[in-house]
Design a protein around this motif. Structure first.
Motif, mmCIF file in Angstrom:
data_model
loop_
_atom_site.group_PDB
_atom_site.id
_atom_site.type_symbol
_atom_site.label_atom_id
_atom_site.label_comp_id
_atom_site.label_asym_id
_atom_site.label_seq_id
_atom_site.Cartn_x
_atom_site.Cartn_y
_atom_site.Cartn_z
ATOM 1 N N ARG C 314 54.074 34.924 -68.792
ATOM 2 C CA ARG C 314 53.940 34.059 -67.986
ATOM 3 C C ARG C 314 53.535 32.564 -68.231
ATOM 4 N N ASP C 315 53.928 32.482 -69.349
ATOM 5 C CA ASP C 315 53.661 30.909 -70.109
ATOM 6 C C ASP C 315 51.977 30.523 -70.082
ATOM 7 N N SER C 316 51.206 31.711 -69.961
ATOM 8 C CA SER C 316 49.924 31.406 -70.276
ATOM 9 C C SER C 316 49.324 32.396 -71.165
ATOM 10 N N PRO C 317 48.465 31.939 -71.951
ATOM 11 C CA PRO C 317 47.778 33.030 -73.164
ATOM 12 C C PRO C 317 46.786 34.005 -72.160
ATOM 13 N N ILE C 318 46.485 33.882 -71.157
ATOM 14 C CA ILE C 318 45.795 34.628 -70.369
ATOM 15 C C ILE C 318 46.435 35.916 -69.680
ATOM 16 N N ALA C 461 43.061 28.356 -62.146
ATOM 17 C CA ALA C 461 43.417 27.239 -62.026
ATOM 18 C C ALA C 461 44.295 26.836 -63.595
ATOM 19 N N ILE C 462 43.838 27.198 -64.570
ATOM 20 C CA ILE C 462 44.590 26.963 -65.702
ATOM 21 C C ILE C 462 45.889 27.758 -65.883
ATOM 22 N N GLN C 463 46.018 28.946 -65.425
ATOM 23 C CA GLN C 463 47.260 29.478 -65.439
ATOM 24 C C GLN C 463 48.196 28.975 -64.455
ATOM 25 N N GLU C 464 48.015 28.337 -63.149
ATOM 26 C CA GLU C 464 48.553 27.671 -62.641
ATOM 27 C C GLU C 464 49.300 26.193 -63.208
ATOM 28 N N LEU C 465 48.293 25.448 -63.808
ATOM 29 C CA LEU C 465 48.619 24.658 -64.528
ATOM 30 C C LEU C 465 49.737 24.557 -65.566
ATOM 31 N N LEU C 466 49.479 25.593 -66.415
ATOM 32 C CA LEU C 466 50.281 25.953 -67.298
ATOM 33 C C LEU C 466 51.776 26.159 -67.230
ATOM 34 N N ILE C 467 51.626 27.095 -65.972
ATOM 35 C CA ILE C 467 52.933 27.355 -65.548
ATOM 36 C C ILE C 467 53.892 26.196 -65.117
ATOM 37 N N GLN C 468 52.950 25.206 -64.206
ATOM 38 C CA GLN C 468 53.654 23.864 -64.034
ATOM 39 C C GLN C 468 54.053 23.032 -64.963
ATOM 40 N N GLY C 470 52.525 23.151 -68.607
ATOM 41 C CA GLY C 470 52.194 23.507 -70.008
ATOM 42 C C GLY C 470 53.339 23.481 -70.919
ATOM 43 N N PRO C 471 52.716 23.227 -72.212
ATOM 44 C CA PRO C 471 53.621 22.758 -73.479
ATOM 45 C C PRO C 471 54.254 23.957 -74.003
ATOM 46 N N VAL C 472 53.982 25.137 -73.391
ATOM 47 C CA VAL C 472 54.447 26.578 -74.169
ATOM 48 C C VAL C 472 55.198 27.301 -73.207
ATOM 49 N N ILE C 473 56.144 28.136 -73.373
ATOM 50 C CA ILE C 473 56.931 29.111 -73.065
ATOM 51 C C ILE C 473 56.283 30.513 -73.541
ATOM 52 N N ILE C 474 55.670 31.328 -72.780
ATOM 53 C CA ILE C 474 55.280 32.592 -73.341
ATOM 54 C C ILE C 474 56.146 33.763 -72.767
ATOM 55 N N PRO C 475 57.205 34.209 -73.333
ATOM 56 C CA PRO C 475 58.017 35.190 -72.644
ATOM 57 C C PRO C 475 57.464 36.568 -72.544
ATOM 58 N N TYR C 476 56.507 37.035 -73.367
ATOM 59 C CA TYR C 476 56.092 38.417 -73.296
ATOM 60 C C TYR C 476 54.624 38.345 -73.986
ATOM 61 N N TYR C 477 53.977 39.322 -73.596
ATOM 62 C CA TYR C 477 52.869 39.793 -74.193
ATOM 63 C C TYR C 477 53.191 41.157 -74.972
ATOM 64 N N PHE C 478 53.060 41.212 -76.329
ATOM 65 C CA PHE C 478 53.524 42.321 -76.997
ATOM 66 C C PHE C 478 52.696 43.357 -76.930
ATOM 67 N N ALA C 479 53.211 44.590 -77.411
ATOM 68 C CA ALA C 479 52.497 45.829 -77.488
ATOM 69 C C ALA C 479 52.050 45.886 -79.145
ATOM 70 N N GLN C 480 51.196 46.706 -79.395
ATOM 71 C CA GLN C 480 51.011 46.952 -80.592
ATOM 72 C C GLN C 480 51.386 48.202 -80.989
ATOM 73 N N PHE C 481 52.192 48.300 -82.253
ATOM 74 C CA PHE C 481 52.865 49.773 -82.247
ATOM 75 C C PHE C 481 52.118 50.287 -83.624
ATOM 76 N N ALA C 482 52.103 51.510 -83.420
ATOM 77 C CA ALA C 482 51.927 52.361 -84.847
ATOM 78 C C ALA C 482 52.596 53.693 -84.911
ATOM 79 N N GLY C 483 52.984 54.009 -86.219
ATOM 80 C CA GLY C 483 53.611 55.418 -86.351
ATOM 81 C C GLY C 483 52.751 55.907 -87.230
ATOM 82 N N ILE C 484 52.149 57.057 -86.889
ATOM 83 C CA ILE C 484 51.157 57.822 -87.926
ATOM 84 C C ILE C 484 51.673 59.310 -87.968
#
Lengths: 314, 288, 510, 693
Positions: C314-318, C461-468, C470-484
């Motif tokens: 959502r284009d915000s680091p939160i 407010a920050i999330q709203e501001l960044l969507i409007q 903000g200088p960044v596009i954050i397309p996804y928050y990733f998952a952490q993977f592991a194989g054990i």
């Protein structure tokens, strides 16, 4: 012979010096600020400048080159930027691994290659020769990552005979390492095998055309004596020198193979050093390569001279 | 035999026809030539033939196995592997081909001058080339690419720098052999200019060797380009470079072997084809 | 709170893989308690080994097992005791008093005391050391040892996240007076260094005298260095490696079929972002980044690059993991290629725009770049991709320099970090050179108030501001993977893979 | 000994040998029938492409793998050679039939010691084998046999290598020896010695031999019978003396006549050349192979002639054998051609004068030389040569290989730098470097090269080759030059269609004609001709020599004519200079050179040339050893190491003086005229003069 050896040695030194200049120049041209690479992206300008001074990065280039060369020949290869460890012992471990791999490759390929080349050469134009020729021609230019991946698919994932990954432990004994050496060696072997077989074939065909073979035949010698004693001896001379040279070449020329199999040899170290912009390490690896290559060339020259009385005695 | 036939051909087009005929005389070299022609064709008309764009992603079609719609299947981003392989032909062949041409151009030029004049200049150039050749080609390429950055231009320079010395040495050796021939002396006695002696008298003699060498270099250049792509220091994504495609799809070989084996196969086929053709050319021009 | 969240290596791709074949030490008559089994972990090679300077997963994983933190963070982002068994916060919120565990010894046999803690944190604040996270502690007035087992931190200003700061990746407790922390691995941690071959592997063995009884359960850990993820996954498959925590989503999927490998994925707060520098053309015209946002199909990226693992951005680091702070109220505009074109045309690029996109070579980032190239092309934004070795891209500050770039940011326990170092005007790692007074004010409030609802408001407010704007596009928050490998138990993956803890990992008897 | 009257040792019956080349079959020998009796030597003579080497290899059953016996039989001592399995041949090779090859240096394995190469044939204990090898080496008159046995081939001279090969051939006492041009790669003086050795050994041991050669002179001296091969066919066969004295086949006659006799000169007669070219081997023909070149050709020659039996156990493959045999027609070519060319020998102006010319070849420098601690070593190729050439005159320069004659030629045309000396050309100084010479000088001074394969650019058409000098040196435009090319071609008797051909489409003789045309394109004043005919077949040589002479006459061109063949030089030159190890030994008018007193070296050369006119046995003067290596520095007279008349230390230490005789002959020797007169054993000019009568 002594004069010949001295002459070759002279060339060796000259080549080494020139090559070291090329390497030095190229590594200097690599983009990036060495000090920044060492200290990381957060370092302050003051710390950077101090480090540059300490490393002599502010000296004029010829001076830097001179210092570097002197250190190189006195065995002081410095400390790797990225691993913080002394380069010489680091590289010696890799060198050992590379030599192990190289030896396995040579043992796997050479006898077979000579046999194939000889069989093809003696039957020039026949079916077997054509098969061997086309086969070797097909294999010789195949990038190692293609053949390596196919071999992994077959022998590691398919048959499960050998591990897909050859990240042997540094310092592991040859026998411990051997199972992991097979697939990378096989990959490199394909190329060398094809190359040496072609060379041997060409040598045999060339020598068979020589009038001395006719002399030997017409002396009434058994065919086997003619081939083994007369033809093969001369036909293998270029082959043996090429083997010596490829020995030097393989020590760090197996960059792709080592990376496909994650084998900790000099080739992988080289890529590592380049990716890290680790100049001292890079210079160390390349110089080691060049020295190895030059020595192998010298060995090739000497073997050639020994096998060729005309060179040895004049 | 071909030499005799070549001798009998008075025009260069006829000579060319004879060489081509000779190439098709052996099954192995005809296969090679056909492969080379096929891929040359693909690299020219690839964009017209490819059903999809090289970077066209169809999310719905990601990771599909080969089908009528996607002959070679699709990769993890839903890109059509068949299209990428076809379009990659241009990528690889043009880089390798252009690099080879540059190396052949400079190599023959330097080789001619060095061989003809000899002496100190020759000594210096040859020592320098020896030193360059003392570095394994891949190492030299990596060093250079590190310096120049991974770009097609960088690759072009790498291929040229790696192969110019080799071509120069080959040409030089022919020049050394040729320049002592009487017809060169005769030309000098006619007061021919240096340019005429070099290019009218000597250069044609290097052509057969040069042609063979160029075709070999071409094959090695493909090898080099794709290996560098595989190491990730060559052509950059999302370019449909075959080596890069192999690297990118290596992880999915169990899920989508097609994504790796088709580009790998393309490399193999092209390299083998060029090698077979080069060998045929060598046989046609240099012996028999 | 600044911490270096970005790891120089891949930030947060995780993976766990395990294989069973282990070097089993002497087994015979050992009691159940005796540690046994070696876990072989694939990681990228280490560069830094001084805890003050470490940043990559492998470096942190290594340090995390050789040293101990004062306080630690559990997988659910709760502060938990480690060397400190308990702590007290004064009424005014400015004094923190920690009680330390008893009977702790360094690997060299010397006892661990409060002085070591004080020395460690003073070292991290020391200008001469110039540690990258010094700013984190610049509101500490003093760190003092009270006897052997008590240490007191006095602050100059309120810091609601102070305990998180103390558990920062770098805050590993060294022996007071340690000279060369990069080569002298004298920690109190659960494992001791047996052998470190740079670029090959580091071998650790169980610290039999570890202060927590029953830990570690393994007799050793080997961190084996791999330069590329594919090779490490190959090694996992063929049983030469037991655990991989670093792989792209595609690689992770490729592990699903393996019967003897447990694949684990957890959501994280980490993300990849695309940022355009806002301090110079063409990014100084906000319409450009707007056009890019409109041209981006986040969902397709999420599906293709992350294969649906993690969460859409959502284009915000939160991110969604910050439950109480995350807010979806404000809608992201729909993808609209024509609107994007129109914006470009308004900005003076009627025929589209050509840009260079730089990306590190790790994880799914090259894939992300490739997908963007395809999506943006439709809006007339044509990009040329430059994939750079991660160590170089970050190591040489190219990532701060280039106009258009992709950066991966690792998962952090609290969102304030991202705002402080990445988006506040003039922040150290403000790679987009974003400068917005309103944002700065909101961020300041969120970072200093002790009132939770104020903070929630500010973050919204920050999330709203960044969507409007903000200088960044954050397309996804990733998952952490592991194989054990399935033989291992007790493995708990953390969002920041390097902080994963092997103390409770054990191997089942064959 | 068992009598074998009705079974000759070797009998070849109707032998056809063919090569399979890319699917097509080419017959290179057809219907050859020959017999060799024990104890006799059969000479097989032919030009290139005649199939003579194929015949030798067929007898050994050692054809290249493309070759096979298509028809016919070869019987050797009751073995059907043509039908034996190859493995069985190994029991015959070496033990029954042995082979002496043409090229000694490549016929020995370069990496095995000589002794071992000989000893491996013997299934003996190493010590015994060694003793036997040493003994054999003594038999073939190798000096220091122990040393030779321990050497590698490259450490021996060509002559020694050939002796080793002969020793090998004799090792197992074979009954038949096949010799393939065993002396053609050796220098004249060495050749004489090796030839004598071969003949003596064959005679002493009562072996039979087949001697394959292109050299009719050798055949006359060595062989009992001679077989003439032409385009794969036997044209004539019979006792040597009869065939040489009364050749029946016009080809044999033409071949014999085209060879200049020793002492014969262009001022006496024009050479009777054979026109046309030899058919390519395997070219299918219907009638007589020779008819296109035969001046006696009539209608019946369109049919293939049989082998007709003449009296005296001779055969000839000529339809008109009978008429010729009875003397009804003359198989000699028209006598009109034998009219001597009358030449005026007025006092003429010198056009080229060279003085004290020296040429050094530097050796690869050692390290010490490189850093200047030692003088770089060098080899003296030419040491102080002086001579002059008058307008229109032909100076013949004779020497063995390595004597510096080619170097001297290259110096004069400017292709070789000198280490000292001066040259004058047309009364002005001639700069030694080509760059220093004007286009006019280049135009006036042209050269014809030795090796016809390399003299013409293989990538240019004849027209282009001939057009360039016209454009370049005469400044003609392209159209004019193109037209003139046709005149040039005509002047060397090549038709206009040759203009479009490439050198590879020309025969050796035609190539040399083009090369001559190129050299004469600029109407030079002086032509340097370096061995212009030595790479050509005998039947073509005469025509090219005549052409050269004609061209010279037409333009009044002077020439420096270089050759190792004293007979050829003697024919074409007005004045002859003899060169040895880079120094002139003697300079004399052509006819004077053949008259005593002789310089010792000249005499050895003269003596070493076998006569074609009659059998006179072996050379009377057999020089010791071989020409010393150019690396060896010699004080005094360069010939002292081999000179049969060496006076003593003076020859080793002091440079001999140049002496001038009344006849104009100048020579370089410590022995004065009287001394030489007494020492001269023979009068080689007299031989010729007597023959003329």
């Amino acid at each position: 012979m002594l004069r010949y050896v001295l002459r070759r040695l002279g060339f060796l030194v000259l080549t080494l010096i020139l090559t070291s200049m090329i390497i030095f120049a190229m590594t200097q041209l690599l983009p990036g600020d060495t000090a920044r690479v060492i200290l990381g992206r957060e370092a302050g300008e003051g710390a950077l400048e101090a480090l540059r001074e300490e490393l002599g990065l502010n000296d004029p280039l010829p001076l830097q080159y001179g210092n570097w060369l002197i250190h190189f020949f006195t065995g002081d290869w410095g400390v790797s930027f990225s691993t913080r460890s002394a380069i010489l012992p680091l590289l010696m471990g890799r060198l050992r691994n590379s030599l192990m791999l190289t030896v396995v490759i040579l043992f796997m390929s050479i006898p077979f290659a000579i046999l194939l080349g000889l069989s093809a050469g003696l039957r020039e134009g026949k079916l077997l020769d054509n098969l061997i020729s086309v086969g070797s021609l097909s294999v010789v230019g195949l990038p190692e990552f293609v053949s390596g991946l196919v071999l992994i698919q077959i022998f590691a994932f398919g048959l499960g005979w050998f591990p897909a990954n050859s990240s042997i432990r540094i310092g592991s004994s040859f026998l411990e390492a051997l199972p992991m050496l097979i697939l990378p060696a096989l990959t490199a072997t394909l190329v060398l095998l094809a190359y040496v077989a072609r060379l041997t074939r060409a040598g045999v065909i060339e020598e068979l055309k020589q009038p001395y073979v006719r002399t030997a035949d017409l002396k009434g010698l058994p065919r086997r004596t003619v081939i083994l004693k007369h033809v093969l001896r001369n036909a293998l001379t270029p082959t043996i020198t090429v083997i010596a040279i490829s020995f030097g070449w393989m020590i760090s020329g197996l960059i792709v193979v080592e990376n496909v199999f994650n084998y900790p040899g000099l080739g992988r170290m080289l890529l590592f050093a380049i990716e890290r912009r680790d100049l001292p390490l890079l210079q160390g690896v390349t110089m080691l390569t060049v020295v190895g290559f030059a020595l192998a060339n010298l060995a090739a020259d000497l073997i050639y001279a020994t096998l060729t009385p005309r060179i040895r005695l004049s | 035999m071909i030499r005799v036939a070549l001798g009998a051909a008075s025009t260069s087009t006829r000579r060319l026809k004879i060489i081509i005929a000779a190439l098709f005389q052996r099954p192995s070299s005809s296969v090679g030539v056909i492969i080379v022609i096929l891929f040359a064709f693909l690299s020219i008309f690839g964009p017209a033939l490819a059903p999809y764009g090289p970077n066209e992603q169809i999310a719905a079609d990601a990771r599909q196995s080969p089908s009528i719609k996607h002959w070679f299947g699709t990769d993890q981003l839903g890109r059509d592997v068949f299209s990428r392989v076809i379009l990659g032909a241009r990528e690889v062949l043009s880089l390798a081909g252009l690099g080879t041409l540059v190396a052949v151009f400079f190599g023959s030029f330097i080789g001619m001058l060095s061989g003809y004049f000899g002496g100190f200049l020759d000594e210096v150039i040859m020592r320098l080339f020896d030193s360059l050749l003392a570095l394994p080609a891949m190492l030299l390429a990596l060093l250079l690419l590190g310096t120049l950055g991974p770009s097609p231009g960088g690759l072009l320079i790498v291929i040229s720098v790696v192969y110019t010395p080799i071509v120069a040495r080959v040409v030089r050796s022919v020049v050394l052999r040729t320049k002592t021939k009487a017809f060169v002396d005769a030309a000098r006695l006619q007061g021919e200019s240096l340019g005429n002696i070099l290019f009218r008298e000597i250069f044609p003699s290097t052509l057969p060797v040069l042609a063979v060498e160029a075709s070999l270099r071409f094959s090695y250049a493909i090898f080099l380009v794709s290996s560098l792509g595989f190491l990730g220091v060559g052509v950059q994504p999302p370019s449909p470079d075959w080596g890069l495609m192999v690297k990118e799809s290596r992880a999915f070989v169990t899920q989508m072997p097609w994504a790796m084996y088709f580009p790998a196969g393309a490399i193999a086929v092209v390299v083998i084809g060029v090698n077979l053709a080069a060998d045929g050319l060598r046989k046609a021009l240099q012996d028999d | 709170m600044r911490d270096r969240l970005i790891s120089r290596s891949t930030l947060t791709l995780g993976v766990f893989l395990i294989t069973g074949s282990l070097l089993v030490g002497a087994c015979a008559t050992d009691s159940q308690e005796a540690p046994q089994g070696v876990l072989r972990v694939a990681m990228q090679p280490m560069v830094q080994t001084d805890p003050a300077f470490i940043s990559s997963d492998s470096e942190i994983l290594f340090a995390n097992h050789v040293y101990d933190y004062l306080v630690d963070v559990d997988p659910k982002n709760n502060i938990v005791p480690r060397l400190a068994t308990a702590w007290e916060i004064s009424e005014d919120g400015l004094t923190y008093t920690f009680t330390l565990a008893e009977g702790v010894a360094f690997h060299d046999g010397t006892p661990f005391t409060a002085a070591d803690v004080a020395w460690t944190f003073n070292r991290l604040r020391d200008d001469a050391i110039d540690a990258p996270t010094a700013d984190l502690y610049d509101n500490i007035l003093a760190v003092e040892a009270e006897g052997d087992l008590e240490v007191v931190f006095t602050l100059s200003a309120l810091n609601p996240f102070f305990l998180f700061d103390l558990s920062d990746n770098h805050a590993l407790i060294l022996k007071a007076g340690t000279e060369d922390a990069a080569t002298n691995f004298n920690g109190t941690g659960p494992f001791k260094v047996v052998n470190y071959s740079p670029e090959d592997r580091v071998e650790l063995m169980a610290n039999e005298d570890y202060f927590i009884a029953g830990q570690p359960k393994l007799s050793g850990v080997e961190i084996i260095f791999f330069n590329d993820d594919e090779a490490s996954v190959d090694a996992l498959r063929s049983g030469q490696i037991d655990l991989v925590m670093r792989m792209s989503a595609s690689l992770f999927i490729s592990l699903q079929d393996e019967s003897d490998i447990v694949s684990i994925d957890i959501p994280t707060n980490g993300f990849d972002l695309i940022r355009l520098r806002s301090d110079r053309p063409p990014g100084d015209d906000p319409r450009i980044i707007q056009a890019m946002k409109l041209a981006t199909d986040r969902q397709e990226i999420f599906e293709l690059v992350q294969q649906g693992y993690g969460a859409e951005g959502r284009d915000s680091p939160i991110g969604p993991l910050y439950d109480e702070y995350y807010n979806e109220e404000y809608q992201i505009p729909e993808r609209d290629v024509n609107a994007a074109r129109a914006l470009l045309a308004d900005a003076g690029y009627p025929d589209g725009i050509e840009l260079e996109l730089h990306t590190p070579d790790t994880g799914g980032r090259p894939d992300l770049a490739a997908v963007l190239k395809d999506q943006w092309a439709e809006a007339g934004i044509s990009i040329e991709i430059f994939v750079e070795p991660e160590s170089i891209y970050y190591g040489e500050n190219g990532w701060l320099e280039v106009n258009l770039g992709i950066t991966g940011w690792g998962s952090r326990p609290v969102p304030q970090f991202y705002l402080d170092v990445m988006l506040e005007c003039g922040a150290k790692w403000n790679e987009s050179h974003f400068c917005d007074d309103e944002f700065d004010e909101l961020s300041r409030i969120a970072g200093s108030t002790l009132n939770e609802s104020d903070r929630i408001q500010a973050y919204k407010a920050i999330q709203e501001l960044l969507i409007q704007r903000g200088p960044v596009i954050i397309p996804y928050y990733f998952a952490q993977f592991a194989g054990i490998h399935e033989q291992f138990q007790g493995f708990e993956l953390k969002a920041f893979a390097g902080r994963t803890d092997f103390r409770n990992v054990s191997i089942s008897s064959p | 000994m068992t009598e074998r009257n009705h079974h000759p040792l070797l009998e070849i019956k109707d032998l056809d040998v063919a090569y399979r080349i890319r699917g097509s079959v080419r017959r290179v020998l057809r219907g050859v029938s020959l017999r060799v009796e024990s104890g006799s030597i059969l000479g097989v003579v032919g030009e290139s492409g005649s199939g003579k080497t194929t015949l030798a290899l067929a007898i050994l059953r050692y054809l290249p793998k493309e070759g096979f016996i298509q028809a016919g039989e070869i019987w050797f001592d009751e073995h059907p050679i043509h039908a034996l399995p190859l493995e069985q041949m190994r029991t015959i090779w070496g033990k029954e039939i042995a082979f002496v090859p043409q090229d000694p240096s490549s016929s020995l394995n370069p990496s095995i010691k000589i002794g071992e190469q000989v000893a491996e044939m013997l299934h003996l204990h190493p010590d015994d084998a060694r003793a036997r090898v040493i003994q054999l080496f003594k038999t073939v008159q190798l000096a220091d046999p122990e040393h030779v046995a321990n050497s590698y081939p490259h450490q021996l001279s060509g002559g020694m290598q050939q002796r080793v090969l002969i020793a090998m051939a004799l090792n197992l006492k074979p009954k038949l020896l096949v010799l393939d041009e065993p002396t053609s790669n050796l220098d004249t003086t060495t050749q004489a010695a090796v030839l004598k050795l071969i003949c003596d050994l064959i005679r002493d041991r009562g072996m039979a031999a087949i001697y394959v050669t292109h050299n009719l002179r050798l055949v006359r001296q060595v062989c009992d019978r001679v077989a003439i091969l032409y385009a794969g066919e036997l044209l004539e066969e019979g006792p040597t003396q009869q065939i040489f004295d009364q050749p029946n086949h016009p080809y044999t006659r033409g071949l014999l006549d085209s060879i200049p006799r020793l002492g014969e000169n262009k001022s006496h007669m024009r050479l009777r050349s054979l026109e046309g070219r030899i058919p390519l081997s395997g070219e299918p023909t219907l009638g007589c192979n020779y008819r296109s070149r035969c001046h006696l050709s009539i209608e019946i020659c369109e049919q293939h002639p049989a082998l007709f039996e003449l009296s005296g156990s001779r055969v000839s493959r000529c339809h008109r054998w009978d008429e010729i045999d009875r003397g009804e027609i003359d198989n000699r070519k028209s006598s009109a051609e034998s009219i001597p060319i009358l030449r005026t020998s007025k006092k003429r102006l010198p056009i080229l004068g060279i003085e004290d010319i020296r040429v050094d070849f530097p050796l690869q420098r050692t390290f010490e030389e490189f850093i200047g601690r030692k003088q770089p070593r060098k080899v003296q190729a030419v040491g102080g040569v002086k001579f002059e050439i008058l307008k229109g005159q032909t100076l013949g320069l004779v020497g063995e290989s390595g004597s510096g004659k080619t170097t001297l030629a290259r110096v004069i045309v400017g292709l070789q730098d000198t280490a000292g000396g001066t040259m004058r050309f047309l009364s002005s100084a001639l700069p030694s470097r080509l760059n220093g010479r004007s286009m006019e000088t280049l135009r006036q001074l042209q050269m014809v090269f030795q090796n016809t394969d390399e003299a013409l650019n293989p990538y240019q058409t004849v027209e282009e080759i001939l057009r360039r000098p016209l454009q370049r040196m005469l400044g003609k435009n392209r159209t004019a030059a193109k037209r003139d090319v046709l005149f040039l071609l005509d002047s060397v008797q090549l038709s206009a269609e040759y203009a479009k051909r490439l050198p590879s489409q020309l025969s050796g003789g035609e190539r040399q004609r083009v090369a001559i045309a190129r050299a004469f394109a600029s109407h030079p004043t002086l032509l340097i001709a370096d061995e212009p005919v030595s790479s050509l077949d005998a039947s073509v040589q005469a025509a090219v020599l005549n052409l050269l002479n004609d061209m010279q006459e037409k333009d009044g061109t002077a020439a420096l004519f270089i050759s190792h063949d004293l007979a050829v030089v003697g024919y074409l030159a007005d004045v002859i200079a003899v060169i040895y190890r880079g120094q002139l030994m003697e300079v004399a008018e052509a006819h004077e050179l053949f008259k005593p007193p002789y310089h010792p070296y000249t005499e050895a050369l003269l003596s070493a040339i076998p006569k074609i006119e009659y059998k006179n046995g072996h050379a009377k003067i057999q020089l010791k050893g071989e020409i010393p290596s150019p690396l060896e520095k010699l004080e005094g007279c360069p010939f002292h190491t081999r000179c049969p008349h060496r006076l003593g230390e003076i020859c080793d230490q002091e440079q001999p003086p140049w002496r001038t005789l009344a006849s104009g002959k100048r020579y370089f020797c410590h022995i004065d005229e009287d001394g030489l007169q007494k020492l001269s054993q023979d009068n080689y000019f007299r031989d010729y003069a007597e023959l003329k009568e």
